[in-house]
Design an enzyme around this catalytic site. Structure first.
Site, PDB file in Angstrom:
ATOM      1  N   LYS A 125       0.834  -1.202   0.000  1.00 32.43           N
ATOM      2  CA  LYS A 125       0.000   0.000   0.000  1.00 32.43           C
ATOM      3  C   LYS A 125       0.875   1.260   0.000  1.00 32.43           C
ATOM      4  O   LYS A 125       0.598   2.219  -0.731  1.00 32.43           O
ATOM      5  CB  LYS A 125      -0.933   0.002   1.212  1.00 32.43           C
ATOM      6  CG  LYS A 125      -2.144  -0.924   1.080  1.00 32.43           C
ATOM      7  CD  LYS A 125      -3.018  -0.833   2.312  1.00 32.43           C
ATOM      8  CE  LYS A 125      -4.262  -1.690   2.192  1.00 32.43           C
ATOM      9  NZ  LYS A 125      -5.244  -1.180   1.216  1.00 32.43           N
TER      10      LYS A 125
ATOM     11  N   HIS B 156     -13.006   2.390   5.402  1.00 30.32           N
ATOM     12  CA  HIS B 156     -13.237   0.950   5.462  1.00 30.32           C
ATOM     13  C   HIS B 156     -14.655   0.712   4.966  1.00 30.32           C
ATOM     14  O   HIS B 156     -15.608   0.706   5.732  1.00 30.32           O
ATOM     15  CB  HIS B 156     -13.044   0.417   6.884  1.00 30.32           C
ATOM     16  CG  HIS B 156     -13.151  -1.073   6.965  1.00 30.32           C
ATOM     17  ND1 HIS B 156     -13.340  -1.738   8.153  1.00 30.32           N
ATOM     18  CD2 HIS B 156     -13.112  -2.027   6.003  1.00 30.32           C
ATOM     19  CE1 HIS B 156     -13.401  -3.034   7.918  1.00 30.32           C
ATOM     20  NE2 HIS B 156     -13.271  -3.235   6.620  1.00 30.32           N
TER      21      HIS B 156
END
Length: 289
Positions: free
Chosen positions: A99, A142
């Site tokens: 990431k 999320h």
């Protein structure tokens, strides 16, 4: 036909896995042009087929507006395709090193001031912020799967996230009819810190022979009000994604309840990843993009 707030947005999604395609479908279904980037051309091929199917299904069940012309979908295999975006959602695998690398690459090609949104289930935003030149532009989300059905979105404000970034992401979420709930940064934030150890515990109950998969889910649904049952939920998340998240939580907290149980690890080794592979704790009709 309406597209008021969506007209100002141009979104890039990095990662054409289950979550990336779901987020892309949410945005496109609200009329936002989407660029979907993945190094795997086969994944992009599947996404080009899956995305319009997901939009049509979501429209049929009332989860996406029927009166909205879908935003255009462009695909690419390099982060350079993100140039010109008003926001970027990174939705690659739950691995901090990968990431960080992708976020650093995309930060170098997008216009100054572009919000960088990392979609993560457990990795602290503060850890990823070290990879980007302007940490104030980095924020976490999320999304729950499928993103075009579940309206609440956990938004994670890192220690250095700027107010303007929070406001910009809130505006983007409003344009796709999502409700942001902004929380502070911590390993697993709220949802994963509570849910994922519970899913691990449910798998451990099955591993020890106390109850079957079906019994665990039936008891949690019928007695405790869990909408789908923990093990069917684990299949929807993806057992590989669940194990990755649990490993992050265990590494950061030392909580033994976050150490993935042998049954989860065995299923991942065997390629039984849940709905996306056609088999996990349950069997499904076939793999999905």
């Amino acid at each position: 036909m309406s597209a008021p707030e969506s007209a100002e947005h141009r979104l890039t999604v990095l990662g054409a896995g289950v979550m990336g395609v779901s987020i892309a479908a949410l945005a496109s279904g609200h009329g936002i042009p989407v660029t979907l980037v993945d190094i795997d051309e086969a994944k992009l091929d599947r996404a080009r087929t899956a995305l319009p199917q997901q939009i049509r299904l979501a429209q049929l069940v009332g989860a996406l507006p029927r009166d909205r012309v879908a935003g255009t979908l462009v695909t690419g295999t390099a982060v350079a395709a993100a140039a010109g975006s008003t926001a970027v959602v990174e939705a690659i695998t739950e691995n901090a090193e990968q990431k960080s690398k992708v976020l650093a690459e995309v930060a170098a090609v997008v216009p100054a001031g572009t919000p960088l949104i990392t979609n993560t289930s457990a990795i602290p935003i503060a850890e990823l912020a070290a990879a980007v030149p302007h940490p104030g532009l980095l924020i976490g989300t999320h999304f729950m799967n499928p993103a075009y059905v579940i309206r609440n979105v956990e938004v994670i404000r890192g220690p250095r996230t700027a107010d303007s970034t929070v406001d910009a992401v809130a505006g983007l979420l409003s344009a796709v009819d999502r409700h942001p709930i902004v929380v502070r940064d911590a390993p697993g934030f709220v949802t994963s810190r509570l849910l994922h150890p519970m899913l691990n515990a449910a798998a451990l109950v099955v591993q020890r022979g106390t109850a079957t998969v079906e019994q665990v889910d039936a008891l949690m649904q019928g007695c405790l009000g869990h909408a789908t049952g923990p093990l069917r939920t684990a299949d929807l998340i993806g057992l590989d994604n669940l194990v990755d998240s649990l490993n992050v939580l265990y590494e950061h907290t030392g909580d033994a309840g976050c150490q993935p149980c042998d049954l989860l690890l065995r299923k991942v080794r065997d390629g039984h990843l849940g709905r996306k592979s056609g088999r996990g704790f349950y069997e499904y009709g076939g793999a999905v993009a």
